[in-house]
Design a protein around this motif. Structure first.
Motif, PDB file in Angstrom:
ATOM      1  N   THR A  48       0.836  -1.197   0.000  1.00  0.00           N
ATOM      2  CA  THR A  48       0.000   0.000   0.000  1.00  0.00           C
ATOM      3  C   THR A  48       0.870   1.245   0.000  1.00  0.00           C
ATOM      4  N   LYS A  49       0.620   2.144  -0.955  1.00  0.00           N
ATOM      5  CA  LYS A  49       1.405   3.366  -1.059  1.00  0.00           C
ATOM      6  C   LYS A  49       0.536   4.623  -1.103  1.00  0.00           C
ATOM      7  N   ASP A  50      -0.774   4.449  -1.047  1.00  0.00           N
ATOM      8  CA  ASP A  50      -1.691   5.576  -1.181  1.00  0.00           C
ATOM      9  C   ASP A  50      -2.397   5.878   0.131  1.00  0.00           C
ATOM     10  N   GLU A  51      -2.790   7.142   0.286  1.00  0.00           N
ATOM     11  CA  GLU A  51      -3.603   7.530   1.428  1.00  0.00           C
ATOM     12  C   GLU A  51      -5.019   6.977   1.261  1.00  0.00           C
ATOM     13  N   PHE A  52      -5.730   6.877   2.378  1.00  0.00           N
ATOM     14  CA  PHE A  52      -7.070   6.293   2.341  1.00  0.00           C
ATOM     15  C   PHE A  52      -7.941   6.925   3.414  1.00  0.00           C
ATOM     16  N   ASN A  53      -9.160   7.291   3.038  1.00  0.00           N
ATOM     17  CA  ASN A  53     -10.175   7.780   3.983  1.00  0.00           C
ATOM     18  C   ASN A  53      -9.615   8.894   4.866  1.00  0.00           C
ATOM     19  N   THR A  54      -8.989   9.864   4.245  1.00  0.00           N
ATOM     20  CA  THR A  54      -8.268  10.910   4.989  1.00  0.00           C
ATOM     21  C   THR A  54      -9.192  11.846   5.777  1.00  0.00           C
ATOM     22  N   ASN A  55     -10.480  11.793   5.500  1.00  0.00           N
ATOM     23  CA  ASN A  55     -11.430  12.630   6.243  1.00  0.00           C
ATOM     24  C   ASN A  55     -11.879  11.996   7.563  1.00  0.00           C
TER      25      ASN A  55
END
Length: 431
Positions: A48-55
């Motif tokens: 995994t290299k991406d951001e997720f559910n940042t809110n």
């Protein structure tokens, strides 16, 4: 035999291309493209290299509920007060040349701290950086080898293992040696003290149970031997009945701590590749209620049932850093600088934020986390470039970056709600 094997290994590596053009090193995609009849059954999951559910917001302030002794369970990365960097004090010692290649162990006796220098001298510092005592129990020849020491404390006794296959006990009040013994091989794990005995793993993948009173062997358990060892210090936890550990082969064990009998064994490494055994690294094991938690640098984060060894869940988190559990939430940092918030019960990832996005892209590849601790509102993540990143736990965003040193620093240690960081020639206390 080993010499001829190493010659063959060097010849093999020098004559093989690591590019995608060389068939032996080709990727799964090129294999399938070249021959459509070939189907990859066990393909490695991508990191995994991406951001997720940042809110997603975490409710703060966090509150740690102590259900077991933190020392026994390894879940000891939480400060009960807000940390600031207004005051910094330093404890100096002789530079450790091999600091980049070992996991330092910092232990505390009352408000004093215990560490060692590059000649194997053990030092006890008080709260004002004054040396209470300094003791060295090595010969001139042994001092030249620059021994590396590991510590653990039980009441007034300091247990020491070293890189010379010795283990001994020190009276913490006086610094005098109580007993000393030699082992048949070096130790490669943390030391875990359990009342009147302690556990430690040696390089033959044997977990030993020794007496604190005189160092005699109470029992031992031999797990599978592996020629190539991981460079990461192995971890041990225990409860009222069992002791849990993993060895350098990546297998997790549960033993009866009274006699060393095997309860269960669970493999956790996806491959038996010869080269990957050396590179294989895992986090410390955390014990929380009836579950064992840990991750590795092969993109796997596990929750196991401590009674049966069955896997409750497994998730894609590439991390060798010790996670922290607060209530029903797990906090951890990946090798790539992703700050994970995970639901403890289900293993569902609640949020991923990137803390390395504050650094230039060219430098990110060289930066690695070394550890993480929390206070009620913030996470403090130490890096191998001498910096500490302060992250807002609620929203996962980086608030500030502090430069502590120029080179690698240790994971943060906690004592009396203060943070301590070890570097190659000093210990830094942060108020």
């Amino acid at each position: 035999m080993i010499k001829y094997f190493l010659i063959f290994l060097i010849f093999f590596l020098n004559n093989c291309s690591f590019s995608d053009r060389a068939g032996i090193w080709s990727q799964n995609e090129s294999l399938e493209t070249s021959n459509p009849k070939i189907k990859i059954l066990f393909e490695k999951e991508k990191i995994t290299k991406d951001e997720f559910n940042t809110n997603f917001l975490v409710k703060t302030p966090l509150k740690l509920i102590k259900k077991q002794q933190e020392y026994e369970t390894n879940n000891n990365g939480f400060l009960n007060k807000n940390l600031n960097f207004d005051k910094i004090s330093r404890y100096k010692f002789s530079k450790i040349d091999s600091f980049d290649y070992f996991d330092p162990t910092l232990v505390f006796y009352k408000n004093d701290l215990i560490f060692f220098d590059n000649k194997g001298s053990i030092l006890r510092f008080d709260d004002n950086s004054k040396i209470i005592w300094k003791k060295n129990y090595y010969s001139k020849i042994e001092k030249k080898t620059l021994p590396i020491l590991n510590f653990s404390i039980n009441n007034k006794t300091l247990i020491v293992t070293d890189s010379l296959s010795k283990y001994y006990a020190i009276d913490l009040e006086t610094g005098e040696m109580m007993w000393s013994r030699n082992h048949n091989t070096v130790f490669i794990s943390e030391i875990k003290i359990d009342n009147d005995k302690f556990y430690v793993i040696d390089s033959n993948n044997v977990i030993n149970c020794f007496s604190i009173k005189d160092g005699s062997n109470i029992w031992e358990f031999k797990s599978e031997f592996e020629l190539i060892k991981s460079q990461k210090k192995l971890s041990i936890v225990y409860d009222k009945e069992n002791v849990f550990f993993y060895n350098s082969s990546g297998n997790l064990y549960s033993l009866d701590k009274n006699n060393g009998n095997l309860i269960w064994i669970t493999p956790t490494k996806d491959t038996d590749n010869f080269f990957e055994s050396f590179l294989f690294k895992t986090s410390k094991i955390l014990l929380d209620n009836d579950q064992l938690f840990f991750s590795n640098n092969q993109n796997s984060f596990f929750s196991l049932d401590k009674k049966s060894g069955f896997i409750n869940w497994k998730n894609n988190v590439n991390s060798e850093t010790k996670p922290i559990i607060v209530e029903n939430v797990i906090f951890t940092i990946s090798t790539e600088g992703l700050f994970f918030v995970i639901d403890k019960s289900s293993g569902n990832i609640l949020r991923i934020t990137n803390i390395f996005n504050q650094f230039k892209k060219k430098k990110r590849k060289k930066i690695k986390p070394t550890g993480i601790i929390l206070d009620p509102y913030k996470a403090y993540i130490s890096l191998n470039n001498g910096k500490i990143v302060v992250v807002n736990i609620s929203n996962g965003k980086t608030e500030s970056i502090f430069k502590i040193a120029r080179d690698k620093i240790s994971p943060p240690f906690i004592n009396q709600d203060y943070m301590f960081i070890v570097k190659d020639n000093e210990i830094i206390k942060l108020n």
